[in-house]
Each structure stands twice: as structure tokens, then as C-alpha cells.
Write an enzyme that holds these catalytic residues in place. Structure first.
Site, PDB file in Angstrom:
ATOM      1  N   PRO A  94      -0.109  10.316   4.610  1.00 50.79           N
ATOM      2  CA  PRO A  94       0.984  11.269   4.397  1.00 50.79           C
ATOM      3  C   PRO A  94       2.223  10.906   5.214  1.00 50.79           C
ATOM      4  O   PRO A  94       2.106  10.304   6.282  1.00 50.79           O
ATOM      5  CB  PRO A  94       0.394  12.610   4.884  1.00 50.79           C
ATOM      6  CG  PRO A  94      -0.773  12.246   5.737  1.00 50.79           C
ATOM      7  CD  PRO A  94      -1.253  10.901   5.310  1.00 50.79           C
ATOM      8  N   ASP A  95       3.420  11.246   4.707  1.00 51.00           N
ATOM      9  CA  ASP A  95       4.623  11.071   5.521  1.00 51.00           C
ATOM     10  C   ASP A  95       4.775  12.299   6.419  1.00 51.00           C
ATOM     11  O   ASP A  95       3.846  13.114   6.525  1.00 51.00           O
ATOM     12  CB  ASP A  95       5.859  10.809   4.635  1.00 51.00           C
ATOM     13  CG  ASP A  95       6.206  11.976   3.719  1.00 51.00           C
ATOM     14  OD1 ASP A  95       5.614  13.064   3.864  1.00 51.00           O
ATOM     15  OD2 ASP A  95       7.085  11.808   2.852  1.00 51.00           O
ATOM     16  N   PHE A  96       5.894  12.443   7.089  1.00 52.51           N
ATOM     17  CA  PHE A  96       6.101  13.606   7.949  1.00 52.51           C
ATOM     18  C   PHE A  96       6.639  14.798   7.176  1.00 52.51           C
ATOM     19  O   PHE A  96       6.147  15.902   7.271  1.00 52.51           O
ATOM     20  CB  PHE A  96       7.123  13.262   9.048  1.00 52.51           C
ATOM     21  CG  PHE A  96       6.515  12.678  10.288  1.00 52.51           C
ATOM     22  CD1 PHE A  96       5.146  12.588  10.457  1.00 52.51           C
ATOM     23  CD2 PHE A  96       7.344  12.216  11.311  1.00 52.51           C
ATOM     24  CE1 PHE A  96       4.606  12.048  11.604  1.00 52.51           C
ATOM     25  CE2 PHE A  96       6.812  11.667  12.468  1.00 52.51           C
ATOM     26  CZ  PHE A  96       5.446  11.584  12.605  1.00 52.51           C
ATOM     27  N   ARG A  97       7.728  14.534   6.434  1.00 48.60           N
ATOM     28  CA  ARG A  97       8.559  15.661   6.016  1.00 48.60           C
ATOM     29  C   ARG A  97       8.442  16.085   4.563  1.00 48.60           C
ATOM     30  O   ARG A  97       9.088  17.047   4.172  1.00 48.60           O
ATOM     31  CB  ARG A  97      10.029  15.368   6.360  1.00 48.60           C
ATOM     32  CG  ARG A  97      10.246  15.318   7.851  1.00 48.60           C
ATOM     33  CD  ARG A  97      11.638  14.888   8.252  1.00 48.60           C
ATOM     34  NE  ARG A  97      11.697  14.718   9.704  1.00 48.60           N
ATOM     35  CZ  ARG A  97      11.280  13.639  10.355  1.00 48.60           C
ATOM     36  NH1 ARG A  97      10.780  12.628   9.690  1.00 48.60           N
ATOM     37  NH2 ARG A  97      11.356  13.581  11.672  1.00 48.60           N
ATOM     38  N   ASN A 168       7.111   2.724  10.625  1.00 44.84           N
ATOM     39  CA  ASN A 168       5.705   3.082  10.450  1.00 44.84           C
ATOM     40  C   ASN A 168       4.823   2.518  11.555  1.00 44.84           C
ATOM     41  O   ASN A 168       5.107   1.469  12.119  1.00 44.84           O
ATOM     42  CB  ASN A 168       5.214   2.627   9.078  1.00 44.84           C
ATOM     43  CG  ASN A 168       5.942   3.354   7.973  1.00 44.84           C
ATOM     44  OD1 ASN A 168       6.586   4.370   8.236  1.00 44.84           O
ATOM     45  ND2 ASN A 168       5.867   2.854   6.763  1.00 44.84           N
ATOM     46  N   ASP A 170       1.422   2.332  10.939  1.00 49.93           N
ATOM     47  CA  ASP A 170       0.120   2.147  10.286  1.00 49.93           C
ATOM     48  C   ASP A 170      -0.320   0.685  10.192  1.00 49.93           C
ATOM     49  O   ASP A 170      -1.401   0.397   9.676  1.00 49.93           O
ATOM     50  CB  ASP A 170       0.149   2.779   8.881  1.00 49.93           C
ATOM     51  CG  ASP A 170       1.286   2.256   8.015  1.00 49.93           C
ATOM     52  OD1 ASP A 170       1.681   1.088   8.170  1.00 49.93           O
ATOM     53  OD2 ASP A 170       1.785   3.023   7.160  1.00 49.93           O
ATOM     54  N   HIS A 187       8.970   2.000  15.980  1.00 47.54           N
ATOM     55  CA  HIS A 187       8.325   3.130  16.653  1.00 47.54           C
ATOM     56  C   HIS A 187       6.940   2.751  17.171  1.00 47.54           C
ATOM     57  O   HIS A 187       6.065   3.603  17.313  1.00 47.54           O
ATOM     58  CB  HIS A 187       8.267   4.342  15.712  1.00 47.54           C
ATOM     59  CG  HIS A 187       9.631   4.825  15.329  1.00 47.54           C
ATOM     60  ND1 HIS A 187       9.868   5.688  14.273  1.00 47.54           N
ATOM     61  CD2 HIS A 187      10.854   4.564  15.865  1.00 47.54           C
ATOM     62  CE1 HIS A 187      11.178   5.918  14.189  1.00 47.54           C
ATOM     63  NE2 HIS A 187      11.785   5.247  15.140  1.00 47.54           N
ATOM     64  N   CYS A 220      -9.496   4.504  30.571  1.00 39.90           N
ATOM     65  CA  CYS A 220      -9.364   3.124  31.033  1.00 39.90           C
ATOM     66  C   CYS A 220     -10.643   2.664  31.742  1.00 39.90           C
ATOM     67  O   CYS A 220     -11.315   3.461  32.398  1.00 39.90           O
ATOM     68  CB  CYS A 220      -8.165   3.065  31.976  1.00 39.90           C
ATOM     69  SG  CYS A 220      -7.853   1.441  32.655  1.00 39.90           S
TER      70      CYS A 220
HETATM   71  P1  CNA Z   1       9.805  11.161   6.688  1.00 37.97           P
HETATM   72  O1  CNA Z   1      10.876  11.856   7.450  1.00 37.97           O
HETATM   73  O2  CNA Z   1       8.527  11.850   6.474  1.00 37.97           O
HETATM   74  O3  CNA Z   1      10.470  10.785   5.268  1.00 37.97           O
HETATM   75  C1  CNA Z   1       9.765  10.134   4.264  1.00 37.97           C
HETATM   76  C2  CNA Z   1      10.725   9.916   3.107  1.00 37.97           C
HETATM   77  O4  CNA Z   1      10.086   9.148   2.138  1.00 37.97           O
HETATM   78  C3  CNA Z   1      11.179  11.206   2.432  1.00 37.97           C
HETATM   79  O5  CNA Z   1      12.547  11.102   2.133  1.00 37.97           O
HETATM   80  C4  CNA Z   1      10.327  11.263   1.158  1.00 37.97           C
HETATM   81  O6  CNA Z   1      11.001  11.896   0.091  1.00 37.97           O
HETATM   82  C5  CNA Z   1      10.185   9.801   0.861  1.00 37.97           C
HETATM   83  N1  CNA Z   1       8.951   9.435   0.162  1.00 37.97           N
HETATM   84  C6  CNA Z   1       7.684   9.828   0.423  1.00 37.97           C
HETATM   85  N2  CNA Z   1       6.821   9.193  -0.383  1.00 37.97           N
HETATM   86  C7  CNA Z   1       7.573   8.378  -1.177  1.00 37.97           C
HETATM   87  C8  CNA Z   1       7.274   7.474  -2.215  1.00 37.97           C
HETATM   88  N3  CNA Z   1       6.025   7.216  -2.604  1.00 37.97           N
HETATM   89  N4  CNA Z   1       8.301   6.833  -2.818  1.00 37.97           N
HETATM   90  C9  CNA Z   1       9.575   7.060  -2.428  1.00 37.97           C
HETATM   91  N5  CNA Z   1       9.927   7.901  -1.452  1.00 37.97           N
HETATM   92  C10 CNA Z   1       8.935   8.553  -0.826  1.00 37.97           C
HETATM   93  O7  CNA Z   1       9.483   9.744   7.311  1.00 37.97           O
HETATM   94  P2  CNA Z   1      10.465   8.695   8.006  1.00 37.97           P
HETATM   95  O8  CNA Z   1       9.738   7.421   7.985  1.00 37.97           O
HETATM   96  O9  CNA Z   1      11.828   8.763   7.475  1.00 37.97           O
HETATM   97  O10 CNA Z   1      10.510   9.276   9.485  1.00 37.97           O
HETATM   98  C11 CNA Z   1      10.243   8.495  10.517  1.00 37.97           C
HETATM   99  C12 CNA Z   1       8.943   8.870  11.224  1.00 37.97           C
HETATM  100  C13 CNA Z   1       7.775   9.044  10.326  1.00 37.97           C
HETATM  101  C14 CNA Z   1       8.577   7.718  12.073  1.00 37.97           C
HETATM  102  O11 CNA Z   1       8.650   8.095  13.385  1.00 37.97           O
HETATM  103  C15 CNA Z   1       7.149   7.296  11.708  1.00 37.97           C
HETATM  104  O12 CNA Z   1       6.421   6.880  12.816  1.00 37.97           O
HETATM  105  C16 CNA Z   1       6.588   8.503  11.105  1.00 37.97           C
HETATM  106  N6  CNA Z   1       5.433   8.378  10.216  1.00 37.97           N
HETATM  107  C17 CNA Z   1       4.864   7.184   9.937  1.00 37.97           C
HETATM  108  C18 CNA Z   1       3.749   7.108   9.106  1.00 37.97           C
HETATM  109  C19 CNA Z   1       3.121   5.791   8.824  1.00 37.97           C
HETATM  110  O13 CNA Z   1       3.022   4.958   9.721  1.00 37.97           O
HETATM  111  N7  CNA Z   1       2.677   5.559   7.605  1.00 37.97           N
HETATM  112  C20 CNA Z   1       3.244   8.281   8.521  1.00 37.97           C
HETATM  113  C21 CNA Z   1       3.870   9.504   8.828  1.00 37.97           C
HETATM  114  C22 CNA Z   1       4.961   9.529   9.676  1.00 37.97           C
END
Ligand code: CNA
Length: 371
Positions: A94-97, A168, A170, A187, A220
Site C-alpha cells: 500500500p502507499d501512504f495517502r 520507496n 521496499d 528515504h 544489538c
Molecule cells: P503517497 O503520498 O502515498 O502517494 C502515492 C501517489 O501514488 C498518490 O498520488 C497516488 O494517487 C499514486 N498512486 C498510487 N498507486 C498508483 C498506481 N498504481 N499508479 C499510479 N499512481 C498511483 O506516496 P509518496 O511516495 O508520494 O510519499 C512518499 C513516502 C511514501 C515516502 O516517504 C515513502 O517511504 C513512503 N512509502 C513507501 C512505500 C514503499 O516503499 N513501497 C510504501 C508506502 C509509503
């Protein structure tokens, strides 16, 4: 999207949620001569373009076709990608927002004071358990790279990738085979960890073993300190590689592609403003982002100009990142190659996973037989 609590905070890094006001609002009521003059003076000093400066049109059209034509005509060798959580959602992370599916909407079970506390160093010192419980759900090794990750790999194979900047954690870029020297994990990453007290380094496998055998938090081996994966928390500095790379990379950039990011986290988000004026910028995302991610002085500079008639180089492609990358690859004549690479690599990962499972099963059987 960003709550009051978010404002001014340093999320998962020096990250500060982008709470810039709209520049038109900034201008309204404040456009007396002295402010206007100050704006022009500062913009000039900071080399920020004025709204009314006629600029050369860089792209023939503000579409993927315009980008492809730019790539072909200028024989781009220095493409920079900036990626966010959206490039990994189709892998199941999952993403964050994002509403409903985003992590911030699903943290109730951890009983946090507020969602971002899970990535705050001060809260982690107080109670590291929620972070490690979440880490179990997100841990690298359980997911396969997506079409987007392999698109980045393909760009590198073709000698066109200058750098891939990812927010990311991951490690899927590494799994896809993007070489370390082409990767900036802004990050941080789960790839390594350190004891917060004596700084002894630990491998990803060591941390994974500890976390999945419920030794939470991992302690540790040489001191009583907690071992934390090297992901950058709110309140921590970004890696040195990030700061070093941005000073040399962006001035060389011939095409900037931003994928799967809400561009709300600083300083990452404002990297888009470091690309030269002659460099086209393509956003591939489900929603528009980054309109005012950078410095905005009375309407000068900062962010994409998709909807503005002064736009010379910004393209917004709305939809899923995998589809966007495939569309781009198709138009470049690499569509089949990209699909084939993804299929072949997924098969390889599945095979390796199956072999590891068999070995582990055999080891357990041996141990039980001995008993
Ligand atoms: P965010 O703020 O959650 O934004 C994600 C963006 O991607 C949003 O605009 C969504 O609409 C868009 N989105 C989601 N899925 C798709 C898709 N399949 N196709 C196109 N667009 C999509 O995340 P950001 O990366 O902008 O914010 C940065 C944070 C999120 C960083 O600090 C990361 O470490 C952190 N994060 C990382 C992971 C990971 O490593 N996979 C997961 C969750 C959060």
C-alpha cells in the site's frame, strides 16, 4: 491530504509536507509595487523564471507522443526517474495517502497518537513495536517488482538512465536489477540496519529473522541498543548519497519522469524544480501532483505548469503507473521487451522462492528427525 499535524513536520526524513499556498492567492492583495519588485529581484537572484518571460517551447505536444519524439530527436542519455509508493502498489504494497487502501488509513490497530507517529523517531524510542509489526506486513522479500521497476531497469540496460531517485523503502528496484550506482534511495531502505546505540551494522536477513521470530524490537548483539532498519524516519537526515547526487545530476538531466508520487514530501518533491528549463518533465500518476512543490515567490517558479498557457515542457499522464510505462515503452518500440523482461524475472523469482521453501522444509524435517 496533509493534516494540520503534518504541517512543518519532517516525515520519514527531512521531509516536510508541502503546505505552500497557491501562488495566485499569495499574489492577490499583495501585488503592490514594492512586493512585486522584491519578487522580481529575488526571482532574478535565484534564477527563477517570471510568469511573463516568454519561454522556448520544448515539446511539440504535451503528451506521451511529445515525450517520445523528444527522446528520439535528442537521443536522450540522461533520464532521471523520481519514484514514489505508487510504483509498488500493483505489487501489493500500500502507499501512504491513497484513500481507503493507503497505509495512513489503516493504522488504527496500532493505537498511535497520529498516523505518522509510526515513522517518528521520538515515538519509536518510546514504543518501537508498532513500527516492527508494520514492517512484518511490508517486509521486502514478499513482493515482486512491477512493470515500472522493470521499465527503469530497461532504461538502464539501454544506457539511458542517469539516476533513479526513489522514496520507496521496499528495495524492489534492487530486486529488479537496477544497479546500486544508478539508485538513490532517498528515504533509506530495509536493505541494511544499524544499532541505534553503537551503530553496529546488520544485514536485511538478520533483521528479517529477528522480526519474524518475534524478537521485537531486535536487540544489538554487542550492546543493549535497538536495531532499526536504515529507513529514514521523520526527524532524520536524508542519506549523504542523496545530497551528493542531486548537486551533479539534475543540471545534466534531459528528461525527468516522475511516477507514483503525491509529491508532498520535501525535500524530494522540489527536486522537480532542479531540472533545467530545457528538460521535459513527465508525471505518470493516478492524480495530478506537484503543481507548487517548489519555491513560489509572487507567482515565480516552482512546480509543474500542466494547465498553464506558459507550459513549454510538462506532461501529465493520468492513470496507473504500469500502464503509463507500458504506453511509453510501446511507443518507443520496447513494449514486448518490457513485458518479456517482467515475465521472465517473475518466473525466476517464483522459482527461487520455491527452492528456498523446499530447502527450509528439508532443514526442518532433518531437525525434527534428529530429535
Ligand atoms: P503517497 O503520498 O502515498 O502517494 C502515492 C501517489 O501514488 C498518490 O498520488 C497516488 O494517487 C499514486 N498512486 C498510487 N498507486 C498508483 C498506481 N498504481 N499508479 C499510479 N499512481 C498511483 O506516496 P509518496 O511516495 O508520494 O510519499 C512518499 C513516502 C511514501 C515516502 O516517504 C515513502 O517511504 C513512503 N512509502 C513507501 C512505500 C514503499 O516503499 N513501497 C510504501 C508506502 C509509503
Amino acid at each position: 491530504m496533509s493534516s494540520e499535524k503534518d504541517k512543518g513536520k519532517k516525515p520519514l526524513a527531512d521531509k516536510v509536507e508541502n503546505d505552500h499556498e497557491d501562488s495566485d492567492e499569495e499574489a492577490s492583495g499583495t501585488s503592490n509595487f514594492s512586493l512585486e519588485f522584491l519578487g522580481r529581484y529575488l526571482a532574478n537572484k535565484l534564477k527563477i523564471h517570471s510568469d511573463d518571460t516568454p519561454k522556448e517551447k520544448i515539446l511539440e505536444e504535451f503528451t506521451i507522443d511529445g515525450i517520445v519524439s523528444h527522446i528520439n530527436k535528442s537521443n536522450c542519455k540522461n533520464i532521471i526517474i523520481m519514484a514514489g509508493a505508487g510504483i509498488s502498489t500493483s505489487a501489493g504494497i500500500p502507499d501512504f495517502r491513497s484513500p481507503v487502501s493507503g497505509l495512513y488509513h489503516n493504522l488504527q490497530k496500532y493505537n498511535l497518537p497520529h498516523p505518522q507517529a509510526i515513522f517518528e523517531l521520538s515515538f519509536f524510542h518510546e514504543n518501537p513495536r508498532p513500527f516492527f509489526e508494520l514492517a512484518k506486513e511490508l517486509y521486502p522479500g514478499s513482493f515482486k517488482p512491477t512493470i515500472c521497476h522493470y521499465f527503469v531497469k530497461l532504461l538502464d540496460d539501454k544506457g539511458m538512465l542517469l539516476r533513479h531517485y526513489t522514496q520507496n523503502i521496499d528495495t524492489l528496484e534492487r530486486v529488479a536489477g537496477v544497479p546500486d550506482e544508478k539508485l538513490v534511495e532517498a528515504h533509506g531502505t530495509f536493505n541494511q540496519g544499524h544499532c541505534l546505540t553503537c551503530r553496529k551494522a546488520y544485514s536485511q536477513d538478520w533483521m528479517k529473522d529477528q522480526i519474524f521470530s518475534n524478537h521485537i524490537p531486535p536487540i544489538c548483539e554487542v550492546c543493549p541498543g535497538v536495531v532499526k532498519p536504515d529507513i529514514v524516519f521523520f526527524g532524520e537526515n536524508l542519506p549523504e548519497k542523496f545530497h551528493k547526487s542531486i548537486t551533479t545530476d539534475f543540471s545534466k538531466c534531459e528528461l525527468l519522469i516522475i511516477m507514483g508520487s503525491s509529491l508532498t514530501v520535501q525535500p524530494f518533491a522540489s527536486l522537480i524544480d532542479r531540472a533545467p528549463d530545457s528538460c521535459p518533465r513527465l508525471l505518470i500518476n493516478r492524480e495530478k501532483a506537484g503543481h507548487h512543490s517548489g519555491l513560489s515567490l509572487f507567482g515565480y517558479g516552482g512546480g509543474f505548469e500542466f494547465d498553464h498557457d506558459r507550459n513549454t515542457r510538462d506532461v501529465c499522464w493520468l492513470g496507473d503507473c504500469d500502464d503509463g510505462c507500458l504506453a511509453l515503452a510501446d511507443k518507443l518500440g520496447w513494449g514486448d521487451e518490457l513485458k518479456e523482461l517482467c515475465k521472465k524475472e517473475h518466473e525466476r523469482i517464483d522459482k527461487e522462492e520455491a527452492e528456498t521453501k523446499t530447502i527450509k522444509k528439508e532443514e526442518t524435517t532433518k531437525k525434527t528427525t534428529k530429535l
